[in-house]
Design an enzyme around this catalytic site. Structure first.
Site, mmCIF file in Angstrom:
data_model
loop_
_atom_site.group_PDB
_atom_site.id
_atom_site.type_symbol
_atom_site.label_atom_id
_atom_site.label_comp_id
_atom_site.label_asym_id
_atom_site.label_seq_id
_atom_site.Cartn_x
_atom_site.Cartn_y
_atom_site.Cartn_z
ATOM 1 N N ASN A 73 0.836 -1.212 0.000
ATOM 2 C CA ASN A 73 0.000 0.000 0.000
ATOM 3 C C ASN A 73 0.866 1.256 0.000
ATOM 4 O OD1 ASN A 73 0.667 -0.866 2.646
ATOM 5 N ND2 ASN A 73 -1.014 0.279 3.562
ATOM 6 N N VAL A 74 0.383 2.255 -0.720
ATOM 7 C CA VAL A 74 1.088 3.534 -0.820
ATOM 8 C C VAL A 74 0.081 4.620 -0.438
ATOM 9 C CG1 VAL A 74 2.401 5.091 -2.302
ATOM 10 C CG2 VAL A 74 2.498 2.614 -2.704
ATOM 11 N N GLU A 75 0.299 5.173 0.743
ATOM 12 C CA GLU A 75 -0.672 6.166 1.241
ATOM 13 C C GLU A 75 -0.302 7.578 0.784
ATOM 14 O OE1 GLU A 75 -1.072 5.409 5.479
ATOM 15 O OE2 GLU A 75 -2.285 3.642 5.045
ATOM 16 N N TYR A 85 -5.868 11.634 1.732
ATOM 17 C CA TYR A 85 -6.098 10.210 2.026
ATOM 18 C C TYR A 85 -6.678 9.416 0.849
ATOM 19 C CZ TYR A 85 -5.392 11.420 6.987
ATOM 20 O OH TYR A 85 -4.892 11.855 8.176
ATOM 21 N N GLU A 90 -3.001 -4.520 -3.376
ATOM 22 C CA GLU A 90 -3.498 -5.374 -4.467
ATOM 23 C C GLU A 90 -3.440 -4.636 -5.803
ATOM 24 O OE1 GLU A 90 -4.871 -4.762 -1.490
ATOM 25 O OE2 GLU A 90 -6.422 -6.236 -0.998
ATOM 26 N N CYS A 146 -10.713 -2.650 -4.658
ATOM 27 C CA CYS A 146 -9.805 -3.724 -5.093
ATOM 28 C C CYS A 146 -10.578 -4.925 -5.634
ATOM 29 C CB CYS A 146 -8.878 -4.145 -3.957
ATOM 30 S SG CYS A 146 -7.588 -2.922 -3.648
HETATM 31 N N1 THU Z 1 -5.206 -1.667 2.449
HETATM 32 C C1 THU Z 1 -4.642 -2.423 1.465
HETATM 33 O O1 THU Z 1 -3.563 -2.096 0.946
HETATM 34 N N2 THU Z 1 -5.304 -3.549 1.067
HETATM 35 C C2 THU Z 1 -6.430 -4.026 1.641
HETATM 36 O O2 THU Z 1 -6.925 -5.068 1.244
HETATM 37 C C3 THU Z 1 -7.065 -3.285 2.740
HETATM 38 C C4 THU Z 1 -6.486 -1.955 3.060
HETATM 39 C C5 THU Z 1 -4.480 -0.466 2.923
HETATM 40 C C6 THU Z 1 -5.061 0.858 2.539
HETATM 41 C C7 THU Z 1 -4.532 1.751 3.637
HETATM 42 O O3 THU Z 1 -3.227 2.170 3.280
HETATM 43 C C8 THU Z 1 -4.410 0.837 4.846
HETATM 44 O O4 THU Z 1 -4.432 -0.483 4.336
HETATM 45 C C9 THU Z 1 -5.507 1.024 5.876
HETATM 46 O O5 THU Z 1 -6.753 0.866 5.334
#
Ligand code: THU
Length: 131
Positions: free
Chosen positions: A42-44, A48, A55, A90
């Site tokens: 994940n890349v935040e 937000y 995924e 996703c």
């Molecule tokens: N997140 C994912 O990368 N995949 C998931 O299946 C659920 C959530 C990430 C998004 C965000 O960066 C963090 O988890 C909290 O929701």
């Protein structure tokens, strides 16, 4: 399909997670039809809504390298002892590439369960066309 290998790859890539806002490190490992593995984390973003899940990163990497057919995707939350199912966006994103893609939900206790995108996103009209 080597589930243990996919889990290991998802765990490893989750160490690269960019998640300064949620501190929730996620990793995904995507298995292509020809048995290549693409990983993503994940890349935040400080805006937000700009955040992208692990995924979608893995799938986007694979697509941009010319792979469009997938057998499975494994997802794990590194600090999470429960199974982590993909979010709604996703699920939609995965379903674009076929109804029978296996979803391997892993946790950080070396447990996993396998479902399919069709199961997580029922009644998707595209499945009629893609099966
Ligand atoms: N997140 C994912 O990368 N995949 C998931 O299946 C659920 C959530 C990430 C998004 C965000 O960066 C963090 O988890 C909290 O929701």
């Amino acid at each position: 399909m080597n589930v243990k290998l996919l889990i290991q790859k998802a765990k490893n890539v989750a160490l690269n997670s960019y998640s300064p806002y949620s501190h929730f490190r996620v990793g995904a490992a995507l298995l292509t039809k020809d048995n290549k593995i693409f990983t993503g984390t994940n890349v935040e973003n400080r805006s937000y809504g700009g955040t992208i899940c692990a995924e979608r990163v893995a799938i986007s990497k694979a697509i941009s390298c010319g792979h469009k057919e997938f057998k499975a995707i494994c997802v794990i939350g590194l600090d999470y002892d429960k199974f982590l199912p993909p979010c709604g966006i996703c699920r939609q994103f995965i379903s674009e590439f076929g109804a029978n893609i296996k979803i391997i939900l892993a946790n950080n206790k070396d447990e996993y369960k396998i479902t399919s995108i069709k199961n997580l996103l029922p009644l998707d009209s595209l499945f009629e066309l893609k099966e």
